[in-house]
Design an enzyme around this catalytic site. Sequence first.
Site, PDB file in Angstrom:
ATOM      1  N   GLU A 104       0.816  -1.214   0.000  1.00  0.00           N
ATOM      2  CA  GLU A 104       0.000   0.000   0.000  1.00  0.00           C
ATOM      3  C   GLU A 104       0.847   1.259   0.000  1.00  0.00           C
ATOM      4  OE1 GLU A 104      -3.054   0.088  -0.511  1.00  0.00           O
ATOM      5  OE2 GLU A 104      -3.991  -1.769   0.172  1.00  0.00           O
ATOM      6  N   ARG A 155       0.902   3.928  -3.248  1.00  0.00           N
ATOM      7  CA  ARG A 155       0.326   5.251  -2.961  1.00  0.00           C
ATOM      8  C   ARG A 155       1.396   6.315  -2.747  1.00  0.00           C
ATOM      9  NH1 ARG A 155      -5.307   4.260   0.377  1.00  0.00           N
ATOM     10  NH2 ARG A 155      -5.445   2.005   0.104  1.00  0.00           N
ATOM     11  N   ASP A 164      -5.451  -9.780  -7.782  1.00  0.00           N
ATOM     12  CA  ASP A 164      -5.831  -8.997  -8.962  1.00  0.00           C
ATOM     13  C   ASP A 164      -4.670  -8.342  -9.694  1.00  0.00           C
ATOM     14  OD1 ASP A 164      -5.479  -7.395  -6.727  1.00  0.00           O
ATOM     15  OD2 ASP A 164      -7.217  -6.121  -7.087  1.00  0.00           O
ATOM     16  N   GLU A 213     -12.241   1.164  -9.991  1.00  0.00           N
ATOM     17  CA  GLU A 213     -11.979   0.183 -11.050  1.00  0.00           C
ATOM     18  C   GLU A 213     -12.897   0.323 -12.264  1.00  0.00           C
ATOM     19  OE1 GLU A 213      -9.803  -0.956  -7.607  1.00  0.00           O
ATOM     20  OE2 GLU A 213     -11.962  -0.600  -7.787  1.00  0.00           O
TER      21      GLU A 213
END
Length: 542
Positions: free
Chosen positions: A173, A177, A306, A442
Amino acid sequence: MLPQKPQKPVWRRPPRLQIRAPDIGSKDGTQGEALRNTRQEETPLRTVISWRGAVIEPEQGTEHPSKKAAGVPTPSLPAARTQKEPASPNRRQKGVIEAFLHAWKGYRKFSWGHDELKPVSRTFSEWFGLGLTLVDALDTMWLLGLKKEFKEARTWVSTKLNFEKDVDVNLFESTIRILGGLLSTYHLSGDSLFLRKAEDFGNRLMPAFATPSKIPYSDVNIGTGVAHPPRWTSDSTVAEVTSIQLEFRELSRLTGNKKFQEAVENVTRHIHSLSGKKDGLVPMFINTHSGLFTHLGVFTLGARADSYYEYLLKQWIQGGKTETQLLEDYLVAIEGIKAHLLRRSEPGKLVFVGELAHGRFSAKMDHLVCFLPGTLALGVHHGLPTEHMELALALMETCYQMNHQMETGLSPEIAHFNTFSRPDLKDVIVKPADRHNLLRPETVESLFYLYRVTGDRKYQDWGWEILQSFNKYTRVRSGGYSSINNVQSTQKPEPRDKMESFFLGETLKYLYLLFSDDPDLLSLDHYVFNTEAHPLPIWSPV
């Protein structure tokens, strides 16, 4: 026996920590719910670690990460690829700018310098204590032409963003980011401040890779250099360890220090060689000690897997289409998806991507999977088989319907699809525990790619519908937008009092790009977006 239902993943959203709001800047603040009179005292940002599994110290012979990062010189090569002055925004782009400014108003007023806004209670939540929303939104502000807001945020980065903190960060993360946000802002603005900060932060993440297998631990303390797995397991998730490559590779290219690229490419090569895949599909977990997949036989394109598939394609594009192993793994995986995970719903015949657990198919599709039509379209833009586009178009319709068929026009976090020919059932079924919306990007991400590749304006129209739904059901009057609990209720959507940083970093950025008719605005021939929508340059001409 039916496979046991897995615990709901905590994926791309931080734990909640209530801290009092900062006192800054605006006299306004009378709208909406008032802050409680009693405020909790701000707690120090020291993380007490309680977990099971191994703890590691920085590698012997290496300097403490804070010392190593101190005084990083301004790099002289290669130069940033700065973006030209954007054209005047059109009507729909102005709508995105207005939404961003409303969100920024709440963040600036109630959570300035902190991680994420709690817009209903007018306070903030802290995850890493690193100004997460501000850093995630830097390149969005630059793209939207918000010079005043960008200048103020840049000043905060220069004077307040300090990585010398005894705090744990999640490797994945924080990479996508913070590191991704700093690198992309350097490229768009040409300001070396952001590259210096990126190198400092990248050095502090490196202890995560000092494991027996070189598969990184999930968490690392950026102040002490101690890395560790989650407290409940010694596993990392496959998506997390394979979705940091774009950022670390670019950091090596910019700084000339190969250690960042070598660390992540070791992971890529290792994953490529592992057994336990099913026609290119990978399990969700990998053990940091043995380096082997765990929880075998479970395959999904949702949480925890994913972006593995996304980064196979994007690394190939980033490197100038020279790394054929990445392309081969991606192409095999797409065939695996088609062979094992694709089905059609009833009665609308929507194509969807389900999950496979020990040979048993589940008609469950996370909203996260809606990255896939955009990724497929991106591959076709770069010369991959045209049949990938057929699948992209079909899945894009499904992702739109996941939004459109909900009463609020916003997708649930998870959808189940009806596969039985019964007149009393709709295509999309939502369970009560899954009907929340976290302001995720998404669907609009894929709409952006589909519009760029096809030029079909219906994708712009669909994105405009979604923006209007965000404005109608998630907007908080005093500033900010809130995730909601119930996408099926227009009367009581139930705000969750949380504005995720990716709403500014991804969702609004992709909407702004979707509404642009300039294909050279962050051209797909020159930039590749990381999984947090931060654009990084392609290394060589395509």
